[in-house]
Design a protein around this motif. Structure first.
Motif, PDB file in Angstrom:
ATOM      1  N   SER A  58       0.793  -1.507   0.165  1.00 20.42           N
ATOM      2  CA  SER A  58       0.136  -0.150   0.202  1.00 20.42           C
ATOM      3  C   SER A  58       1.015   0.909   0.258  1.00 20.42           C
ATOM      4  O   SER A  58       1.547   1.375   0.210  1.00 20.42           O
ATOM      5  CB  SER A  58      -0.729   0.071   0.829  1.00 20.42           C
ATOM      6  OG  SER A  58      -0.169   0.208   2.298  1.00 20.42           O
ATOM      7  N   PHE A  85      -4.759  13.728   3.307  1.00 22.95           N
ATOM      8  CA  PHE A  85      -5.435  12.344   4.086  1.00 22.95           C
ATOM      9  C   PHE A  85      -4.058  11.675   5.349  1.00 22.95           C
ATOM     10  O   PHE A  85      -3.240  11.912   5.381  1.00 22.95           O
ATOM     11  CB  PHE A  85      -4.844  11.442   2.754  1.00 22.95           C
ATOM     12  CG  PHE A  85      -6.079  10.163   3.282  1.00 22.95           C
ATOM     13  CD1 PHE A  85      -7.119  10.460   3.898  1.00 22.95           C
ATOM     14  CD2 PHE A  85      -5.491   8.717   2.674  1.00 22.95           C
ATOM     15  CE1 PHE A  85      -7.561   9.132   4.465  1.00 22.95           C
ATOM     16  CE2 PHE A  85      -6.059   7.294   3.363  1.00 22.95           C
ATOM     17  CZ  PHE A  85      -7.421   7.511   3.784  1.00 22.95           C
ATOM     18  N   ALA A  87      -3.121   9.025   5.940  1.00 20.56           N
ATOM     19  CA  ALA A  87      -1.984   8.320   5.547  1.00 20.56           C
ATOM     20  C   ALA A  87      -0.594   9.043   5.739  1.00 20.56           C
ATOM     21  O   ALA A  87       0.673   7.708   5.620  1.00 20.56           O
ATOM     22  CB  ALA A  87      -2.632   6.946   4.250  1.00 20.56           C
ATOM     23  N   VAL A 136       3.456  16.601   0.115  1.00 21.96           N
ATOM     24  CA  VAL A 136       2.182  15.870  -0.689  1.00 21.96           C
ATOM     25  C   VAL A 136       1.274  16.359  -2.370  1.00 21.96           C
ATOM     26  O   VAL A 136       1.203  18.200  -2.125  1.00 21.96           O
ATOM     27  CB  VAL A 136       0.596  15.773   0.236  1.00 21.96           C
ATOM     28  CG1 VAL A 136      -0.284  14.662  -0.072  1.00 21.96           C
ATOM     29  CG2 VAL A 136       1.005  15.349   1.066  1.00 21.96           C
ATOM     30  N   ALA A 164       0.686   9.839  -3.386  1.00 14.05           N
ATOM     31  CA  ALA A 164      -0.328   8.623  -3.848  1.00 14.05           C
ATOM     32  C   ALA A 164      -1.438   8.763  -4.775  1.00 14.05           C
ATOM     33  O   ALA A 164      -1.697   8.078  -5.440  1.00 14.05           O
ATOM     34  CB  ALA A 164      -0.589   9.230  -2.700  1.00 14.05           C
ATOM     35  N   ASN A 188      -4.500   1.959  -4.856  1.00 15.04           N
ATOM     36  CA  ASN A 188      -5.900   1.728  -4.257  1.00 15.04           C
ATOM     37  C   ASN A 188      -6.719   2.064  -4.949  1.00 15.04           C
ATOM     38  O   ASN A 188      -6.960   2.686  -6.289  1.00 15.04           O
ATOM     39  CB  ASN A 188      -5.349   2.511  -2.793  1.00 15.04           C
ATOM     40  CG  ASN A 188      -7.092   2.113  -1.936  1.00 15.04           C
ATOM     41  OD1 ASN A 188      -7.402   1.319  -1.586  1.00 15.04           O
ATOM     42  ND2 ASN A 188      -7.150   3.308  -0.329  1.00 15.04           N
ATOM     43  N   LYS A 191      -7.441   5.266  -6.693  1.00 13.67           N
ATOM     44  CA  LYS A 191      -6.495   6.339  -7.444  1.00 13.67           C
ATOM     45  C   LYS A 191      -6.429   6.456  -8.913  1.00 13.67           C
ATOM     46  O   LYS A 191      -7.272   5.658  -9.451  1.00 13.67           O
ATOM     47  CB  LYS A 191      -5.292   5.746  -6.680  1.00 13.67           C
ATOM     48  CG  LYS A 191      -5.210   6.132  -5.624  1.00 13.67           C
ATOM     49  CD  LYS A 191      -5.173   7.261  -4.907  1.00 13.67           C
ATOM     50  CE  LYS A 191      -5.288   7.671  -3.604  1.00 13.67           C
ATOM     51  NZ  LYS A 191      -4.613   6.777  -2.389  1.00 13.67           N
ATOM     52  N   GLY A 198      -2.891  -0.996  -3.200  1.00 11.24           N
ATOM     53  CA  GLY A 198      -1.098  -1.647  -3.348  1.00 11.24           C
ATOM     54  C   GLY A 198      -0.190   0.015  -3.203  1.00 11.24           C
ATOM     55  O   GLY A 198      -0.974   0.572  -3.741  1.00 11.24           O
TER      56      GLY A 198
HETATM   57  C1  LIG Z   1      -4.868   7.121  -0.930  1.00  9.61           C
HETATM   58  C2  LIG Z   1      -3.302   8.107  -0.247  1.00  9.61           C
HETATM   59  C3  LIG Z   1      -2.070   8.230   0.516  1.00  9.61           C
HETATM   60  C4  LIG Z   1      -2.553   6.191   1.089  1.00  9.61           C
HETATM   61  O1  LIG Z   1      -2.033   4.991   0.290  1.00  9.61           O
HETATM   62  P1  LIG Z   1      -3.295   3.562   0.191  1.00  9.61           P
HETATM   63  O2  LIG Z   1      -2.001   3.224  -0.904  1.00  9.61           O
HETATM   64  O3  LIG Z   1      -4.120   3.890   0.574  1.00  9.61           O
HETATM   65  O4  LIG Z   1      -2.298   3.633   1.546  1.00  9.61           O
HETATM   66  C5  LIG Z   1      -1.382   8.352   0.834  1.00  9.61           C
HETATM   67  N1  LIG Z   1      -1.648   9.706   0.908  1.00  9.61           N
HETATM   68  C6  LIG Z   1      -2.432  10.209   0.446  1.00  9.61           C
HETATM   69  C7  LIG Z   1      -2.596  11.805   0.021  1.00  9.61           C
HETATM   70  C8  LIG Z   1      -3.488   9.489  -0.552  1.00  9.61           C
HETATM   71  O5  LIG Z   1      -4.205   9.773  -0.787  1.00  9.61           O
END
Ligand SMILES: *Cc1c(COP(=O)(O)O)cnc(C)c1O
Length: 376
Positions: A58, A85, A87, A136, A164, A188, A191, A198
């Motif tokens: 991921s 996000f 993450a 980001v 991402a 994901n 995306k 992944g």
């Molecule tokens: C989707 C996303 C992630 C995480 O990716 P995953 O593959 O869902 O773990 C991280 N940062 C941003 C900005 C995202 O949009």
């Protein structure tokens, strides 16, 4: 009821049959890493700039490994774009490090160079130099690469580039995913290309990518018995999903074209309306994949706020969503320091993500346009 129009629904072309078939064949003794290696190679040649890629399970796993490989340890400080996000930031906590959140700039909606530098100066003054900067490319829009790079070099703090949402975006003709000391991609479900789950870690340093693969496969030392001299992770990409990825690479350019077409659709639709402002490339150096088209809605000019529009869309079974809620406003990070001046808060209050999928139809677009026309 009309069929639901989603913000960004999964769009996996069925062109991966032979790769997945190969990966699931039970009676052969083939290399069970073959699709992974081929998918990595395909990403490397797409990104260019001597990029090396490790496919992982991921994007989040990629960010976690990225921070470890940048040397971030328990108790360290990491600077992170607040408007993102969760993450992007959660892996800081996995490590036991401390996030400091940085506001957005108005142009790109991404990490603000001025607040970033303020935070760094303060940290250094307190004898606690940050270990990394997480920047980001939100919604596919490249962050201010030049300014952020300059700060990273000036203070010698590495960048973890969260790309991402920005596969296919570029800055001065260089692809997003090649700007960080370590960069991360996600595949994901929602995306721009997806394998249902992944990610990938990208670096120009071969050693870093080899180390990432090692950590992602349980950190097994070279021995026939299982021996471990450090803690590993099970973060490897599945070979079956990598097969889907090989197929997806063939439609990436088309998906970017379709997402950008959705963006043109909205800029036409809003062109005569005072008070709606799209997130747009600040100048020709920037090229966004327009993963999601987003806009802010000024109530005093429009006579309605973004929530009213969201509900009007919802009534027609069209999904719109507020922009990401900044991390410094999240309950999980309420004690984290923040450097800013209200930009991301204002974006959160007034902004909406609009349906932007690469599989939307003319009929979908007419339904969206009808709601906008009724409101204005
Ligand atoms: C989707 C996303 C992630 C995480 O990716 P995953 O593959 O869902 O773990 C991280 N940062 C941003 C900005 C995202 O949009």
């Amino acid at each position: 009821m009309n069929q639901r129009i989603h913000l960004s629904s999964q769009n996996i072309e069925n062109n991966w049959g032979k790769y997945v078939e190969e990966a699931t064949a039970s009676n052969t003794s083939f290399d069970n890493n073959r699709n992974v290696t081929a998918f990595e190679k395909s990403l490397e040649s797409y990104l260019g700039e001597n990029s090396k890629v490790a496919a992982v399970s991921s994007g989040t796993a990629g960010i976690h490994l990225g921070l470890i490989l940048l040397g971030v340890q328990k108790g360290d400080t990491v600077l992170c774009q607040s408007f993102t996000f969760s993450a992007s930031a959660n892996p800081i906590i996995y490590i036991g490090a401390k996030p400091i959140f940085i506001d957005s700039e108005k142009d790109t909606w991404n990490i603000c160079p001025a607040h970033l530098e303020d935070a760094i100066k303060d940290c250094i003054h307190k004898n606690k130099k940050p270990k990394a900067i997480i920047a980001v490319h939100l919604f596919g829009m490249p962050y201010n690469i030049k300014a952020i790079d300059d700060i990273s070099k000036k203070y010698e703090i590495p960048i973890l580039e969260d790309s991402a949402e920005a596969l296919g975006s570029s800055y001065k003709e260089k692809k997003c995913g090649t700007f960080g000391d370590i960069s991360v991609l996600s595949f994901n479900t929602n995306k721009i290309i997806t394998i249902s789950g992944g990610g990938a870690l990208v670096s120009k340093k071969r050693g870093v990518v080899i180390k990432a693969r090692f950590l992602a496969t349980q950190a097994k030392d070279e021995a026939i018995h299982y021996q471990h001299s450090q803690i590993g992770y099970n973060y490897k990409m599945s070979n079956i999903l990598a097969g889907v990825g090989r197929g997806q690479m063939k439609v990436l350019a088309e998906h970017i074209g379709l997402r950008r077409k959705m963006n043109y659709f909205y800029s036409d639709l809003f062109s005569d309306i005072q008070g709606i402002k799209l997130l747009a490339e600040p100048n020709n150096d920037y090229f966004s994949n327009h993963w999601l088209t987003c806009a802010t809605f000024e109530e005093h000019k429009l006579g309605y706020d973004r929530e009213k529009l969201r509900l009007a869309m919802e009534a027609e079974n069209i999904e719109c969503r507020p922009l990401w809620k900044p991390m410094h406003m999240q309950p999980i990070f309420e004690n984290a320091p923040f450097y800013g001046s209200g930009v991301s808060e204002r974006l959160f209050e007034t902004g909406l993500c609009l349906p932007s999928g690469s599989n939307l139809t003319d009929e979908d677009r007419s339904r969206i346009a009808a709601v906008i026309k009724k409101m204005n």
